[in-house]
Design an enzyme around this catalytic site. Structure first.
Site, mmCIF file in Angstrom:
data_model
loop_
_atom_site.group_PDB
_atom_site.id
_atom_site.type_symbol
_atom_site.label_atom_id
_atom_site.label_comp_id
_atom_site.label_asym_id
_atom_site.label_seq_id
_atom_site.Cartn_x
_atom_site.Cartn_y
_atom_site.Cartn_z
ATOM 1 N N ASP A 108 6.771 1.093 2.321
ATOM 2 C CA ASP A 108 6.566 0.117 1.234
ATOM 3 C C ASP A 108 7.553 0.403 0.104
ATOM 4 O O ASP A 108 8.084 -0.518 -0.525
ATOM 5 C CB ASP A 108 5.150 0.240 0.657
ATOM 6 N N ASP A 134 0.877 -1.186 0.000
ATOM 7 C CA ASP A 134 0.000 0.000 0.000
ATOM 8 C C ASP A 134 0.909 1.230 0.000
ATOM 9 O O ASP A 134 0.851 2.070 0.891
ATOM 10 C CB ASP A 134 -0.979 -0.011 1.190
ATOM 11 N N HIS A 146 9.142 -0.094 8.546
ATOM 12 C CA HIS A 146 8.573 -1.412 8.835
ATOM 13 C C HIS A 146 8.707 -2.423 7.689
ATOM 14 O O HIS A 146 9.197 -3.532 7.862
ATOM 15 C CB HIS A 146 7.070 -1.287 9.121
ATOM 16 N N ASP A 147 8.180 -2.019 6.508
ATOM 17 C CA ASP A 147 8.006 -3.006 5.434
ATOM 18 C C ASP A 147 9.337 -3.521 4.900
ATOM 19 O O ASP A 147 9.447 -4.677 4.488
ATOM 20 C CB ASP A 147 7.180 -2.385 4.294
ATOM 21 N N GLN A 182 4.214 10.416 16.298
ATOM 22 C CA GLN A 182 4.436 9.261 17.183
ATOM 23 C C GLN A 182 5.922 9.097 17.433
ATOM 24 O O GLN A 182 6.544 8.182 16.896
ATOM 25 C CB GLN A 182 3.973 7.908 16.635
ATOM 26 N N VAL A 227 2.666 -6.401 2.881
ATOM 27 C CA VAL A 227 3.115 -5.343 3.799
ATOM 28 C C VAL A 227 2.085 -4.217 3.881
ATOM 29 O O VAL A 227 2.419 -3.077 4.195
ATOM 30 C CB VAL A 227 4.531 -4.831 3.420
HETATM 31 C C1 BDR Z 1 2.368 -0.458 8.543
HETATM 32 O O1 BDR Z 1 1.313 0.451 8.274
HETATM 33 C C2 BDR Z 1 1.634 1.256 7.182
HETATM 34 O O2 BDR Z 1 1.376 2.585 7.471
HETATM 35 C C3 BDR Z 1 3.083 1.005 6.841
HETATM 36 O O3 BDR Z 1 3.299 1.067 5.447
HETATM 37 C C4 BDR Z 1 3.358 -0.361 7.406
HETATM 38 O O4 BDR Z 1 3.079 -1.364 6.450
HETATM 39 C C5 BDR Z 1 2.943 -0.128 9.898
HETATM 40 O O5 BDR Z 1 1.953 -0.167 10.868
HETATM 41 CA CA CA Z 2 2.696 -0.803 4.132
#
Ligand code: BDR
Ligand code: CA
Length: 311
Positions: free
Chosen positions: A15, A10, A240-241, A229, A122
């Site tokens: 990503d 997304d 994260h991804d 945050q 992801v």
């Molecule tokens: C996830 O949520 C999205 O905003 C980011 O792309 C990641 O996949 C983190 O919570």
């Molecule tokens: Ca994502």
């Protein structure tokens, strides 16, 4: 032989980095990318995914998927977030999306495969659950699902839930219970592998399109995180991804525990919570390798090594 993977995204700033790692690592073959409603509306996610591949000079097919969750039409983020915005700060895409719907492409691709393509969602799990519902036989063709999503310690979307799972809890529940090997890279791990301004400066110095694009999108993430945050150190953000893709390349970049995980879909306060049975209190058998920690220096090294490459 490189490991074949499909990324369901997304896109989205983190990503974007995950896509570049998958497209440029010599140890992975990125078969295609599918897009889903999540960080922003699905057509923006598709445009952003195309922008990323154009920018790094990679021709990878992109298939647009579901524009809303399986059963919660109100869980659609139609306001740009501070962390992602709607459109990435990269030139508009010149490549076009593929005509086939992502769900149908996933089904056709897996049914025709030798069962050797790792699936890496992801974003919200809508496309994956829709594909499983439409053609349940694809499940046995997926060797492993590596999900960025979930949280045990604390959520980011609500106190209980991480965004990808919260955004389509019913879909997440279908996927987590599908019976295939699942590795989950939740906030518990991604919040322990932060990228900071100094890392971004080093990425820029590498000079490759992917490293420069990563610096651009991660700087945006850092401002967004600092404002909305803050992490345990300011001036740093999780990506994260990308950690999920790195965990395929080198599983030791995260620490996992094999436990039973299910998803709350009827909570008044806890919708989308990944309920993790670390202490064997429930009746469920272990179904998920759930990451609780990450090796930040190793993650940064992996990103530098891979993103410094050109197509
Ligand atoms: C996830 O949520 C999205 O905003 C980011 O792309 C990641 O996949 C983190 O919570
Ligand atoms: Ca994502």
């Amino acid at each position: 032989m490189p490991q074949r993977v499909i990324l369901d995204v997304d896109t989205g700033t983190d990503d974007a980095v995950a896509l570049m790692v998958a497209a440029l690592s010599p140890d992975l073959e990125l078969v295609g990318a599918t897009t889903v409603n999540g960080n922003t509306l699905v057509h923006f996610c598709t445009e952003n995914t195309l922008r990323v591949f154009d920018y790094i000079g990679k021709q990878i097919p992109v298939f647009e998927g579901m524009s809303m969750p399986l059963s919660r039409p109100d869980f659609v983020r139609d306001v740009a977030s501070a962390i992602h915005g709607d459109l990435l700060d990269l030139p508009p895409a010149t490549s076009k999306k593929q005509p086939q719907h992502a769900v149908d492409w996933l089904i056709d691709t897996y049914m025709a495969s030798d069962g050797d393509i790792i699936l890496v969602p992801v974003g919200p799990l809508t496309n994956i659950a829709a594909a499983i519902r439409k053609e349940p036989r694809i499940v046995e063709k997926i060797p492993e699902i590596v999900i960025m999503g979930g949280a045990h310690e604390h959520g980011n979307c609500t106190p209980s839930a991480e965004f990808n799972i919260w955004a389509d809890p019913e879909a997440a529940r279908i996927v987590v219970n599908c019976g295939r090997p699942i590795r989950m890279i939740p906030l518990d791990a991604t919040h322990r592998a932060l990228i900071d301004h100094a890392d971004c400066a080093r990425f820029r110095e590498l000079g490759s399109p992917a490293a420069i694009a990563t610096a651009v999108v991660v700087e945006r993430r850092i401002s967004g995180y600092d404002a909305t945050q803050p992490m345990h150190r300011l001036g740093a953000a999780p990506v994260h991804d990308a950690l999920a893709v790195c965990a395929i390349l080198d599983p030791s970049v995260v620490t996992t525990h094999f436990i039973h995980v299910d998803v709350e879909v009827r909570g008044e306060l806890t919708d989308g919570r990944t309920v993790c049975d670390f202490k064997g209190r429930g009746k469920g058998k272990p179904n998920v390798h759930f990451a609780t920690d990450a090796d930040e220096p190793k993650f940064v090294r992996m990103l530098s090594d891979i993103l410094g490459r050109t197509a």
